[in-house]
Scaffold this motif. Structure first.
Motif, PDB file in Angstrom:
ATOM      1  N   GLN A 214       2.724   7.772   1.064  1.00  0.00           N
ATOM      2  CA  GLN A 214       2.228   9.296   1.611  1.00  0.00           C
ATOM      3  C   GLN A 214       2.859   9.428   3.123  1.00  0.00           C
ATOM      4  OE1 GLN A 214       0.014  11.500   0.268  1.00  0.00           O
ATOM      5  NE2 GLN A 214       0.242  10.429  -1.225  1.00  0.00           N
ATOM      6  N   PRO A 215       3.086  10.546   3.546  1.00  0.00           N
ATOM      7  CA  PRO A 215       3.975  10.808   4.846  1.00  0.00           C
ATOM      8  C   PRO A 215       3.230  10.041   6.059  1.00  0.00           C
ATOM      9  CG  PRO A 215       3.734  12.950   3.469  1.00  0.00           C
ATOM     10  CD  PRO A 215       2.849  11.927   2.657  1.00  0.00           C
ATOM     11  N   GLU A 216       2.205   9.674   6.144  1.00  0.00           N
ATOM     12  CA  GLU A 216       1.354   9.366   7.239  1.00  0.00           C
ATOM     13  C   GLU A 216       1.892   7.841   7.684  1.00  0.00           C
ATOM     14  OE1 GLU A 216      -0.585  10.370   4.508  1.00  0.00           O
ATOM     15  OE2 GLU A 216      -2.053   8.919   4.223  1.00  0.00           O
ATOM     16  N   LEU A 217       2.480   6.963   6.501  1.00  0.00           N
ATOM     17  CA  LEU A 217       3.187   5.696   6.715  1.00  0.00           C
ATOM     18  C   LEU A 217       4.677   5.888   7.350  1.00  0.00           C
ATOM     19  CD1 LEU A 217       1.771   3.746   3.679  1.00  0.00           C
ATOM     20  CD2 LEU A 217       0.910   3.996   5.986  1.00  0.00           C
ATOM     21  N   GLN A 218       4.961   6.928   7.386  1.00  0.00           N
ATOM     22  CA  GLN A 218       6.452   7.021   7.999  1.00  0.00           C
ATOM     23  C   GLN A 218       6.536   6.351   9.272  1.00  0.00           C
ATOM     24  OE1 GLN A 218       8.544   7.496   5.139  1.00  0.00           O
ATOM     25  NE2 GLN A 218       9.514   8.148   6.873  1.00  0.00           N
ATOM     26  N   SER A 219       5.387   6.411  10.011  1.00  0.00           N
ATOM     27  CA  SER A 219       5.363   5.854  11.415  1.00  0.00           C
ATOM     28  C   SER A 219       5.604   4.364  11.619  1.00  0.00           C
ATOM     29  CB  SER A 219       4.063   6.119  12.223  1.00  0.00           C
ATOM     30  OG  SER A 219       3.004   5.591  11.568  1.00  0.00           O
ATOM     31  N   LEU A 220       5.603   3.594  10.439  1.00  0.00           N
ATOM     32  CA  LEU A 220       5.797   2.202  10.272  1.00  0.00           C
ATOM     33  C   LEU A 220       7.179   1.818  10.309  1.00  0.00           C
ATOM     34  CD1 LEU A 220       2.709   1.004   8.521  1.00  0.00           C
ATOM     35  CD2 LEU A 220       2.943   1.392  10.789  1.00  0.00           C
TER      36      LEU A 220
ATOM     37  N   GLY B  26       0.954  -1.337   0.248  1.00  0.00           N
ATOM     38  CA  GLY B  26       0.016  -0.050   0.002  1.00  0.00           C
ATOM     39  C   GLY B  26       0.988   1.182   0.112  1.00  0.00           C
ATOM     40  N   ASP B  27       0.239   2.451  -0.148  1.00  0.00           N
ATOM     41  CA  ASP B  27       1.046   3.412  -0.285  1.00  0.00           C
ATOM     42  C   ASP B  27       0.464   4.735   0.811  1.00  0.00           C
ATOM     43  OD1 ASP B  27      -0.895   5.891  -2.242  1.00  0.00           O
ATOM     44  OD2 ASP B  27      -1.552   3.953  -1.865  1.00  0.00           O
ATOM     45  N   SER B  28      -0.883   4.555   1.475  1.00  0.00           N
ATOM     46  CA  SER B  28      -1.419   5.439   2.200  1.00  0.00           C
ATOM     47  C   SER B  28      -1.982   5.048   3.456  1.00  0.00           C
ATOM     48  CB  SER B  28      -2.710   6.229   1.505  1.00  0.00           C
ATOM     49  OG  SER B  28      -3.313   5.371   1.239  1.00  0.00           O
ATOM     50  N   GLY B  29      -2.387   6.091   4.152  1.00  0.00           N
ATOM     51  CA  GLY B  29      -2.834   5.877   5.800  1.00  0.00           C
ATOM     52  C   GLY B  29      -3.836   4.680   5.914  1.00  0.00           C
ATOM     53  N   ASN B  30      -5.003   4.619   4.678  1.00  0.00           N
ATOM     54  CA  ASN B  30      -5.818   3.630   4.948  1.00  0.00           C
ATOM     55  C   ASN B  30      -5.458   2.310   4.493  1.00  0.00           C
ATOM     56  OD1 ASN B  30      -6.053   3.538   2.106  1.00  0.00           O
ATOM     57  ND2 ASN B  30      -7.684   4.662   1.758  1.00  0.00           N
ATOM     58  N   ASP B  31      -4.283   2.080   4.309  1.00  0.00           N
ATOM     59  CA  ASP B  31      -3.657   0.700   4.380  1.00  0.00           C
ATOM     60  C   ASP B  31      -2.972   0.418   5.412  1.00  0.00           C
ATOM     61  OD1 ASP B  31      -4.083   0.578   1.455  1.00  0.00           O
ATOM     62  OD2 ASP B  31      -2.459   2.237   1.099  1.00  0.00           O
TER      63      ASP B  31
END
Length: 726
Positions: free
Chosen positions: A681-687, A659-664
């Protein structure tokens, strides 16, 4: 093999799954007070498991906790399974780093814990009659398991984040310090989620229900059940006539000039909230107490105070400074070590000296130490904040005090010690009250009755049997990917992935997980020359279909219908300013969708709070700052992938998701093999840092191929070693 165990293997009797993630949990020699995470909750869950397993209607009890492999703790905590007898087991599951972690550090690893818990339940081969979370972290796991398995969920908070935050504010800590030290907003959100999903919340006292849970948005009093915990009446009992001093006595005796005086004892962790300083100040400020009684403080174990964690170090340093300031040498005992076997002896020591047990905590959700003391024949003095009020109202064996009033604490202790008939009455009444109200067998009986009523109330639908023929029955690994900006977005990359897929289609199931409708997904895949998937997870995880015929999975539709009330959701939100219903074609039977106007202006927490307070249940998904989707609580991309894998017998660790975005995010975490493509997307950086998540350098579909190679999907499905979500 015990009879109840053999019955459980045959599927007879209830199968109960208890979850308590943090702390150090074992069946014997519990290290109570070792740290802030190894306190009353660890004792509670072990004794609950044993009591439930003794019940004639229960076949098997599994207490799931975290496996710890760490030279700093005993090897017991590394054992995968510990038999508690009568069909009860402690099952330790890998989750994150192997080392011991405090509970505030465990949040990123709970998805992996839940996946490993599901794998354990599948190995047992029984459908749980309930999953029961203990504390906020276990509640998050229980929500996931309940939604995946379609079984009832119970929740016990033990202590609550909103209450703790308020106490910490009162103590002078800043909001920034509270958040950085305790992850308090994450904890409170998990508690709200657990309250939203739980079929019943088990509390220990009515005060806990009326005053503590009532501060939550999802407080539903009709779902609250008060079932007080019990105590082991064989272990905790009054001293026998002529009984010798216990083995721990020399460790206490060496502190005291006049050891024959009555003992005033406090037993707790070295924690600021336990208010040990208040008791020391009370004792120091009362001349009668100083001349007629000794003070015994049992506050965990230590070799060197300097080696303790910060909180315990500060509390014990303050204690010793207060003893020195008030010149209490020879009057106060503060032993450095005690074992779990010493605890019953300590209570009996208090009773044999005609002393008093004191719990001066700033707040006490229940007070297990109080019923242990009462069962041992010791009168009690306890805080008026929390559970002690109900204990004393039932047992009539002591006095309540304001924990912040040292003079009042001292007066209450003196009133009991100086009045022998009162001491005897409190001792006698406490013994009667505990036997009547606080036995574990009585608790188990109420618990099982509750489960029986839930089994009638909750409609349990089993998954449809998976097909025994067809491609999905013959593969043991899968690739499931988001469509837009992951599988698609770079034409050459998509062609490279399609070529790989055609070469390996006999070995690997192929699926998509997308926010698109199935007709839209099919059209865009055909446009780009992508073969029809084996599994379609569409409409943000609310629908599952199979193959080129797009056969719907009706079992999934029934499964996610739990607590789904779309018309009430629309009534609650249609009048909300800034929300515009999407066209009818985008409204699905299990999805309610809006545009956010203007984009980026939605406060998701406000929406969630409104739904909680209306007793409405939905996954709230806000994406790309413009789209708001409401799904059933059992529906999401991640839950749908896990349902699919379980139904078709594909191990989670053989399923690669991209995936590429927060809803993934919820499908990327846990035991699945996750790939975040390079254009994410930046929101996945936390992973970043999770060893089961590969951050590909390549973008779009080439990122998927990079992930396939990274994990060696076609062969061993390797997960690189390291500190992560493993």
């Amino acid at each position: 093999m015990k009879k109840t165990q053999s019955k459980a293997r045959q599927g007879e009797g209830l199968y109960l799954v208890l979850i308590s993630v943090h702390g150090l949990i074992r069946g014997e020699n519990l290290e109570l007070g070792r740290d802030a995470d190894t306190g009353g909750q660890t004792l509670y869950v072990v004794e609950l498991a044993r009591a439930l397993a003794r019940h004639p209607q229960v076949g098997r009890v599994d207490l799931l906790t975290r496996r710890v492999v760490d030279s700093r703790v005993d090897d017991d905590y590394a054992e995968p399974v510990e038999d508690l007898g009568d069909g009860a087991h402690i099952v330790r599951l890998d989750s994150g780093p192997k080392r011991y972690l405090r509970k505030e550090k465990l949040w990123p690893y709970l998805d992996c814990f839940a996946d490993n818990a599901l794998a354990h339940i599948r190995r047992v081969g029984l459908r749980p009659d309930v999953v029961h979370g203990h504390y906020a972290d276990a509640g998050q796991v229980a929500v996931r398991l309940s939604n995946l398995l379609g079984v009832p969920m119970l929740q016990t908070g033990h202590s609550l984040g909103r209450v703790k935050r308020e106490r910490l504010r009162e103590s002078g800590l800043s909001e920034k310090d509270i958040e950085s030290r305790y992850n308090i907003s994450t904890r409170i959100h998990a508690e709200e989620e657990a309250l939203a999903h739980a079929h019943r919340v088990i509390a220990s006292t009515r005060q806990e229900v009326d005053e503590q849970y009532a501060t939550y948005d999802n407080y539903q009093p009709e779902r609250m059940e008060v079932i007080p915990p019990g105590t082991d009446l064989e272990r905790f009992h009054p001293p026998k006539r002529g009984e010798r001093k216990p083995p721990i006595w020399p460790e206490i005796r060496r502190f005291l000039q006049k050891p024959d005086r009555p003992l005033i004892m406090a037993l707790s962790r070295a924690d600021e909230r336990k208010n040990i300083r208040g008791l020391v100040d009370a004792y120091a400020g009362n001349e009668w107490l100083r001349e007629n009684a000794n003070l015994l403080i049992v506050a965990g174990n230590r070799d060197d105070i300097r080696d303790l964690e910060k909180g315990a170090r500060e509390v014990l340093t303050d204690l010793l400074l207060r003893i020195d300031r008030h010149d209490l040498y020879g009057k106060v005992a503060c032993p450095k070590h005690h074992g779990s076997d010493d605890v019953p002896d300590l209570y009996r020591l208090v009773a044999s000296t005609r002393g008093v047990f004191v719990n001066p905590a700033l707040t006490e959700p229940f007070g297990l130490t109080l019923i242990e003391a009462a069962a041992s024949g010791a009168p009690i003095v306890a805080t008026n904040d929390g559970g002690p009020e109900e204990i004393i109202s039932r047992c009539h064996n002591g006095l309540l005090i304001d924990p912040q009033d040292p003079e009042g604490i001292a007066d209450a202790i003196q009133a009991i010690l100086a009045d022998r008939p009162r001491w005897q009455r409190y001792s006698r009444d406490g013994l009667k009250g505990v036997r009547k109200h606080y036995s574990w067998d009585g608790h188990a009986e109420k618990y099982v009755r509750l489960l029986r009523s839930l089994s009638r109330e909750v409609r349990q639908v089993r998954h449809e049997q998976r097909q025994v023929s067809g491609r999905l029955a013959n593969v043991d690994r899968a690739v499931i990917t988001d469509i837009d900006n992951t599988l698609l977005g770079d034409t050459k990359a998509t062609r490279a992935f399609v070529a790989w897929l055609r070469r390996n289609r006999k070995r690997v199931a192929f699926g998509v997980a997308t926010g698109r409708r199935i007709d839209s997904a099919a059209a865009v895949l055909e446009e780009h020359g992508v073969p029809m998937p084996d599994v379609w997870i569409t409409s943000v995880g609310s629908e599952i279909h199979y193959g080129s015929e797009q056969t719907p999975d009706r079992g999934w539709a029934r499964h996610i219908s739990h607590r789904w009330e779309p018309e009430r959701l629309r009534e609650a939100l249609d009048a909300e300013s800034g929300l515009v219903p999407q066209p009818d074609i985008d409204q699905r039977s299990h999805k309610v969708s809006y545009f956010v106007e203007p984009p980026g202006t939605l406060d998701v927490e406000t929406i969630e709070t409104r739904l909680y307070r209306a007793d409405l249940h939905a996954h709230v998904i806000y994406s790309h700052e413009r789209f708001l989707d409401l799904l059933p609580v059992r529906a999401s991309k991640g839950l749908a992938v896990r349902y699919f894998a379980d139904k078709w017998g594909i191990p989670l660790e053989h399923v690669l998701v991209a995936g590429d975005s927060g809803n993934d995010e919820d499908m990327l975490r846990g035991r699945l093999l996750g790939v975040v493509v390079g254009n994410h997307q930046p929101e996945l950086q936390s992973l970043r840092g999770f060893k089961r998540i590969c951050f590909a350098r390549a973008t779009h579909a080439r990122g998927i191929l990079e992930g396939i190679e990274h994990f060696d999907l076609l062969n061993r499905c390797d997960v690189p070693t390291g500190d992560g979500s493993g």
